[in-house]
Write a protein that holds these residues in place. Structure first.
Motif: not given
Length: 343
Positions: A193-200, A205-208, A213-219
């Motif tokens: 749950y907390a990881s989803f809140v972090e990711q979203e 944050w990036h959009a605002a 957009a965050p690089d998806p490679k790391g994930d």
């Protein structure tokens, strides 16, 4: 890999001896005493420019968390502590020699967890040695940040400033999410749950901020590596359950870890494109306990993403839905999460 975060509430509630209670109480109080308001540290001309820049980012993220993500508007992460050590704490994980099940520690408020935390490395080493003397596999994880689940105003720590902006910002979102909703005895629920809140939250944050957009490679690499570790753990679990002598199991265990090392080298060269981010972890001794933290953070993140979509991508509605799940009995909560999990 980022290790599982410790909670000071767990530490304080789980004291089995006066010495342990004194240690964790002193460690927490020392951090509270060392706190300085972030605004004052930023304004202090003696503050190094690099630190000032990171603190400004953290301050902006803290405001964004409450204003845009509906996370708690409290004093957590409005203070800063310059530590005298590289890590704030150390988690000791242990398993039986021929099992991947953790040695569990249970506490009145925070429930049961698969580690025991210490502020001082020498005490963590001492506990690890004690567990090893009992015949357990043991691993020590460095902890750069922790949450008290809102019982104290958690400070930003110097051990967090070595991360990039996304990790720094995301950790603030992650820890505040724990403060909003926490379920005893369900680490996978809490961390997913907390990881989803972090990711979203980082995506928003990036959009605002008008950032790329965050690089998806790391994930993607993290998920791929985690899947391999979980497959190793599942394989070991199945092997330990087989009708073989302990000596045969010990040989099979050693072989499984050696095969995994070879598979890692092939994965790093091919799928990971030569990325070396997991080399340090792989270079350390392998045992059952070392595998324990994997899977906690992402088991149900897909389910929470679905729940967020079902909530109209509105944070208040999402948190209401999460709170409803949190109140369910464990078996029913797991069934609901499985139903939400993408195929």
């Amino acid at each position: 890999m980022r290790l599982a975060l410790i909670t000071m509430l767990v530490l304080l509630a789980g004291c089995r001896s006066v010495g342990y209670y004194a240690h964790v109480s002193h460690g927490q109080m020392a951090l509270l005493a060392a706190r300085k308001p972030i605004d004052k540290v930023i304004d202090d001309p003696k503050t190094p420019d690099k630190v000032r820049k990171r603190l400004v980012t953290a301050r902006d993220a803290r405001r964004f968390a409450s204003d845009q993500l509906d996370l708690p508007a409290n004093r957590s992460y409005t203070y800063y502590v310059q530590l005298d050590r590289p890590w704030v704490a150390y988690n000791v994980f242990a398993t039986p020699e021929l099992s991947v099940d953790p040695v569990v520690h249970c506490f009145p408020f925070a429930g049961c967890v698969s580690y025991r935390g210490y502020f001082r490395r020498e005490l963590a080493d001492r506990e690890a040695a004690r567990q090893q003397a009992l015949g357990y596999d043991v691993s020590i994880g460095d902890v750069p940040a922790y949450s008290t689940l809102g019982w104290f105003a958690d400070p930003l720590l110097s051990s967090m400033l070595g991360w990039d902006d996304d990790d720094l910002v995301g950790t603030i979102f992650h820890e505040l999410a724990h403060q909003k909703i926490y379920v005893k005895n369900d680490s996978s629920f809490n961390e997913s749950y907390a990881s989803f809140v972090e990711q979203e939250g980082v995506r928003e944050w990036h959009a605002a901020k008008g950032l790329v957009a965050p690089d998806p490679k790391g994930d993607m690499l993290s998920r791929s590596f985690t899947q391999q570790v979980l497959a190793l753990r599942d394989g070991l679990k199945a092997m330990y359950a087989m009708p073989m002598t302990d000596e045969v199991k010990r040989v099979a265990k050693a072989e499984a870890f050696e095969v995994f090392r070879g598979q890692y080298l092939a994965w790093r060269a091919n799928e990971a494109g030569g990325d070396h981010r997991y080399d340090r972890w792989m270079a350390q001794p392998m045992n059952n306990a070392k595998l324990l933290p994997f899977g906690l953070y992402d088991q149900w993140t897909g389910a929470f993403a679905t729940l967020f979509d079902n909530s109209g991508r509105q944070w208040p509605a999402f948190f209401t839905a999460v709170a409803t799940l949190a109140k369910l009995p464990p078996d029913k909560r797991t069934r609901e999460l499985k139903a939400l999990q993408p195929l």
